[in-house]
Design a protein around this motif. Structure first.
Motif, PDB file in Angstrom:
ATOM      1  N   UNK A  85       0.645  -1.118  -0.227  1.00  0.00           N
ATOM      2  CA  UNK A  85       0.539  -0.149   0.116  1.00  0.00           C
ATOM      3  C   UNK A  85       0.990   1.303  -0.022  1.00  0.00           C
ATOM      4  N   UNK A  86       0.678   2.245  -1.002  1.00  0.00           N
ATOM      5  CA  UNK A  86       1.307   3.473  -0.833  1.00  0.00           C
ATOM      6  C   UNK A  86       0.229   4.827  -0.860  1.00  0.00           C
ATOM      7  N   UNK A  87       0.886   5.714  -0.437  1.00  0.00           N
ATOM      8  CA  UNK A  87      -0.121   6.826  -0.571  1.00  0.00           C
ATOM      9  C   UNK A  87       1.337   8.031  -1.271  1.00  0.00           C
ATOM     10  N   UNK A  88       0.051   9.226  -1.513  1.00  0.00           N
ATOM     11  CA  UNK A  88       1.140  10.403  -1.478  1.00  0.00           C
ATOM     12  C   UNK A  88      -0.179  11.752  -0.861  1.00  0.00           C
ATOM     13  N   UNK A  89       0.934  12.503  -0.404  1.00  0.00           N
ATOM     14  CA  UNK A  89       0.249  14.100  -0.614  1.00  0.00           C
ATOM     15  C   UNK A  89      -0.412  14.590  -1.648  1.00  0.00           C
ATOM     16  N   UNK A  90      -1.567  15.096  -1.459  1.00  0.00           N
ATOM     17  CA  UNK A  90      -2.552  15.393  -2.421  1.00  0.00           C
ATOM     18  C   UNK A  90      -3.563  17.048  -2.414  1.00  0.00           C
ATOM     19  N   UNK A  91      -2.816  18.151  -1.581  1.00  0.00           N
ATOM     20  CA  UNK A  91      -3.369  19.218  -1.671  1.00  0.00           C
ATOM     21  C   UNK A  91      -3.160  19.101  -0.281  1.00  0.00           C
ATOM     22  N   UNK A  92      -4.342  18.900   0.880  1.00  0.00           N
ATOM     23  CA  UNK A  92      -4.681  18.837   2.164  1.00  0.00           C
ATOM     24  C   UNK A  92      -5.081  17.330   2.597  1.00  0.00           C
ATOM     25  N   UNK A  93      -4.905  16.368   0.587  1.00  0.00           N
ATOM     26  CA  UNK A  93      -5.733  15.295   1.786  1.00  0.00           C
ATOM     27  C   UNK A  93      -4.067  13.994   0.840  1.00  0.00           C
ATOM     28  N   UNK A  94      -4.522  12.920   1.525  1.00  0.00           N
ATOM     29  CA  UNK A  94      -3.852  11.857   1.123  1.00  0.00           C
ATOM     30  C   UNK A  94      -4.558  11.334  -0.133  1.00  0.00           C
ATOM     31  N   UNK A  95      -3.274  10.547  -0.826  1.00  0.00           N
ATOM     32  CA  UNK A  95      -3.878   9.967  -2.272  1.00  0.00           C
ATOM     33  C   UNK A  95      -3.501   8.380  -2.210  1.00  0.00           C
ATOM     34  N   UNK A  96      -4.202   7.097  -2.037  1.00  0.00           N
ATOM     35  CA  UNK A  96      -3.565   5.810  -2.075  1.00  0.00           C
ATOM     36  C   UNK A  96      -4.446   5.024  -2.709  1.00  0.00           C
ATOM     37  N   UNK A  97      -3.340   3.939  -2.933  1.00  0.00           N
ATOM     38  CA  UNK A  97      -3.339   2.597  -3.427  1.00  0.00           C
ATOM     39  C   UNK A  97      -3.132   1.408  -3.089  1.00  0.00           C
ATOM     40  N   UNK A  98      -3.662   0.043  -3.512  1.00  0.00           N
ATOM     41  CA  UNK A  98      -2.593  -0.898  -3.064  1.00  0.00           C
ATOM     42  C   UNK A  98      -2.945  -1.851  -4.356  1.00  0.00           C
ATOM     43  N   UNK A  99      -1.557  -2.423  -4.223  1.00  0.00           N
ATOM     44  CA  UNK A  99      -1.245  -3.693  -5.193  1.00  0.00           C
ATOM     45  C   UNK A  99      -0.573  -5.070  -4.704  1.00  0.00           C
ATOM     46  N   UNK A 100      -1.590  -6.278  -5.475  1.00  0.00           N
ATOM     47  CA  UNK A 100      -0.825  -7.647  -5.398  1.00  0.00           C
ATOM     48  C   UNK A 100       0.108  -8.175  -5.865  1.00  0.00           C
ATOM     49  N   UNK A 101       0.905  -8.709  -6.179  1.00  0.00           N
ATOM     50  CA  UNK A 101       2.038  -9.743  -7.316  1.00  0.00           C
ATOM     51  C   UNK A 101       2.544 -10.754  -6.707  1.00  0.00           C
ATOM     52  N   UNK A 102       2.749 -11.603  -7.584  1.00  0.00           N
ATOM     53  CA  UNK A 102       2.884 -12.604  -7.033  1.00  0.00           C
ATOM     54  C   UNK A 102       2.819 -13.974  -8.764  1.00  0.00           C
ATOM     55  N   UNK A 103       2.926 -14.953  -8.643  1.00  0.00           N
ATOM     56  CA  UNK A 103       2.325 -15.832  -9.477  1.00  0.00           C
ATOM     57  C   UNK A 103       1.253 -16.007  -9.307  1.00  0.00           C
ATOM     58  N   UNK A 104       0.838 -16.859 -10.747  1.00  0.00           N
ATOM     59  CA  UNK A 104      -0.558 -16.907 -10.295  1.00  0.00           C
ATOM     60  C   UNK A 104      -0.693 -18.202  -9.287  1.00  0.00           C
ATOM     61  N   UNK A 105      -2.081 -18.523  -8.864  1.00  0.00           N
ATOM     62  CA  UNK A 105      -2.673 -18.869  -7.996  1.00  0.00           C
ATOM     63  C   UNK A 105      -3.043 -20.140  -8.534  1.00  0.00           C
TER      64      UNK A 105
END
Length: 105
Positions: A85-105
């Motif tokens: 999960x990562x985030x960055x400041x955007x004005x007075x708010x924080x914008x965030x996103x998460x991602x998942x990676x690995x071999x196929x199930x």
């Protein structure tokens, strides 16, 4: 001079709409940048976990996040699957996103 007042009102309304659209467009760009950084960090962590790349998985994710100008908020490993999960400041708010990676199930 009723036409002058109407024209001034119309120009003011158009300016307000343009400002709103510019803000939405800017938020969209930041959101895409954060999502891309999350994807890259998750892939780097998964590569390190699988041995395809050298390094400690969450350290690699933090390096990529920093290079993209975002903060790494969380990094979890479940076997070879990395979730970040990562985030960055955007004005007075924080914008965030998460991602998942690995071999196929």
């Amino acid at each position: 001079m009723p036409g002058t007042a109407a024209a001034a009102g119309l120009i003011g309304a158009a300016a307000a709409i343009m400002l709103g659209l510019a803000s939405v467009a800017s938020a969209s760009v930041v959101g895409q940048r954060v999502a891309g950084a999350a994807d890259a960090a998750a892939l780097a962590a998964a590569d390190a976990a699988s041995g395809a790349a050298a390094g400690v998985p969450c350290d690699r994710a933090a390096e990529l996040a920093a290079a993209a100008g975002v903060a790494l908020d969380a990094c979890d490993l479940d076997g070879l699957v990395a979730t970040v999960a990562v985030s960055v400041r955007f004005g007075v708010l924080r914008a965030g996103a998460s991602a998942r990676a690995g071999p196929p199930p």
